[in-house]
Design an enzyme around this catalytic site. Sequence first.
Site, PDB file in Angstrom:
ATOM      1  CB  CYS A 283      -0.995  -0.029   1.149  1.00  0.00           C
ATOM      2  SG  CYS A 283      -2.397   1.044   0.814  1.00  0.00           S
TER       3      CYS A 283
ATOM      4  CG  HIS B 150      -3.578  -3.368   2.905  1.00  0.00           C
ATOM      5  ND1 HIS B 150      -2.521  -2.950   3.673  1.00  0.00           N
ATOM      6  CD2 HIS B 150      -4.254  -2.248   2.553  1.00  0.00           C
ATOM      7  CE1 HIS B 150      -2.559  -1.633   3.791  1.00  0.00           C
ATOM      8  NE2 HIS B 150      -3.599  -1.183   3.118  1.00  0.00           N
TER       9      HIS B 150
ATOM     10  CD  GLU C  31      -1.299  -6.084   4.766  1.00  0.00           C
ATOM     11  OE1 GLU C  31      -0.949  -6.329   3.590  1.00  0.00           O
ATOM     12  OE2 GLU C  31      -1.434  -4.930   5.204  1.00  0.00           O
TER      13      GLU C  31
HETATM   14  N1  GLN Z   1      -1.825   6.786   3.091  1.00  0.00           N
HETATM   15  C1  GLN Z   1      -1.954   6.090   1.869  1.00  0.00           C
HETATM   16  C2  GLN Z   1      -3.326   6.271   1.229  1.00  0.00           C
HETATM   17  O1  GLN Z   1      -4.239   6.654   1.882  1.00  0.00           O
HETATM   18  C3  GLN Z   1      -1.657   4.602   2.054  1.00  0.00           C
HETATM   19  C4  GLN Z   1      -2.635   3.910   2.936  1.00  0.00           C
HETATM   20  C5  GLN Z   1      -2.176   2.569   3.404  1.00  0.00           C
HETATM   21  O2  GLN Z   1      -0.984   2.275   3.369  1.00  0.00           O
HETATM   22  N2  GLN Z   1      -3.087   1.760   3.886  1.00  0.00           N
HETATM   23  O3  GLN Z   1      -3.525   6.039   0.063  1.00  0.00           O
END
Ligand code: GLN
Length: 554
Positions: free
Chosen positions: A387, A524, A526
């Site tokens: 992410c 994600h 995970e």
């Molecule tokens: N802050 C980033 C976004 O909002 C990444 C978010 C995250 O890593 N879950 O896109």
Amino acid sequence: MPTKYIFVAGGVMSGIGKGIATASIGRILKSKGFKVTALKIDPYINVDAGTMNPVEHGEVFVTDDGTECDQDVGNYERFLDENIYKDNYMTTGSVYLSVINKERNLEYGGECVSVVPGIPNEVISTIKRAGQKAKADFVLTEIGGTVGEYQNMLFLEAARMMKFQHPKDVLFIMVSYLPIPGMIGEMKTKPTQQAVKNLNEAGIQADMILARAEVALDEPRKKKLAIYCNIHPEDVFSAPDAKSIYEIPINFEQEDIGNKILRKLGLKARTSNLKEWADLVKLIRNNPKEVNIGIVGKYFESGKFTLMDSYISVIESIKHAAFSQNRKANISWISSEEFEKKPESLKELKQYDGIIVPGGFGNRGVEGKIKAIEYCRKNKIPFFGLCLGLQLSVIEYARNVVGIKDATSREFDREAKNPVIDVMQEQKELLKQKHYGGTMRLGAYECHVQDGTISHKAYKDWVGEVKGSYMISERHRHRYEVNNDYKAILQDNGLVIAGVNPKKDLVEIIEVKNHPFFVATQFHPEFKSRPLKPHPLFKEFIKAAIKTTQKISR
Ligand code: GLN
């Protein structure tokens, strides 16, 4: 058979592993051939976990349907190997919100809506709905916090009402803590006795007690608890600290907890099939060789304590993947802010077999993470970005390979000239109106995986398809995306776009060529790894980490 409901409440203090206990009981019942689901009740006013600070509350877990929930839901999914949905997570806020919305829609037909039974009834119908949707034989409900707290009273009231309505189908388990104060050196049962009394005050008698402690419970204490807590000694279970959470179902089964639950609910005993799980535990206990993984992030410190809970799914995914390679993961925490203060400390990254930059929000520590990514790319250290980890990898590539020196994300600089990571129009509107809660890009989205990439190779076993590009589905939680205006220039300079969401044309996976493993995902992964089914990208990352260290001695 009528659906059976098991409530798990906590005594003495929080953080003693109620979630793992609930998940373990679920796994045992599933291994006996029952369909099981589990719910978490979080007594906060927050409507979901999305607005809670992960340093205080732990990781925000995301389900396929985009519910932002407590990390225990992640434990349920991992232990049960079942997907869990919206109805399986409740907070005080979500319950009140739904009652208020019904009232506004005149669904109470002009009645005066009282807190009791209005709120407990809403809780009960949510629990039942979750059970029906999962077609569950057993619905486990974990009531967050500790009995005696003002916050969870209405949830305990719902549990009491359910027992009254279905006396033969409801069971109460108390997970309590037995301290061994240093100056006394003896395990004390009194706090648990008090906790059981507190539960009694709510009109509930515990059917079983799981006695969490540093060490196993001895016979005299078991008997003492039995007498004072109005319970048979064989219904008091010893739950000492375990080396690994995955040992817990095996430990519980040694005391035949599954069949005791079945008998109490009027069912016949059944054998459990925990063979694969037991093999996993055997592997863990055998202390296999290690694979050293470093996680470069923030969110680590709370006063004098380092809290790792904010990355629990990442940690577990690394472990699952390592187990699949007969290894044990040795995970180290690396604070990215260190690299900003002392760039010479980047060298330390060489001691790891692989590096992960996980998700995150805000700009604290991001420059240090970008430096770490650059170091991994140039020094061919296996790297996996999740992410924010993808977003920073794209920024690093744009700055250092493409030559866009001021490349950044709109999240860090509203006035950015070169926002290679930007916010989409629909998100802009939401931010303008301050609609922050539950509005990120959340939950499952499809991703088209490009033939000939590392990711394509990794996912092949998962999708069961060998030839050509194919579609996968992964979970999201972010507001920002790769800016498509820069896609061509990034690709022209060698960045591999390995996965794209076809409907919205959004970049989902990037890779760097001529590197043992440099993969980053906007989603994600995970959230989908399970102990006996590690996530393919984590598995490929760990394989590369093992192989690379074997080949080069850095
Ligand atoms: N802050 C980033 C976004 O909002 C990444 C978010 C995250 O890593 N879950 O896109």
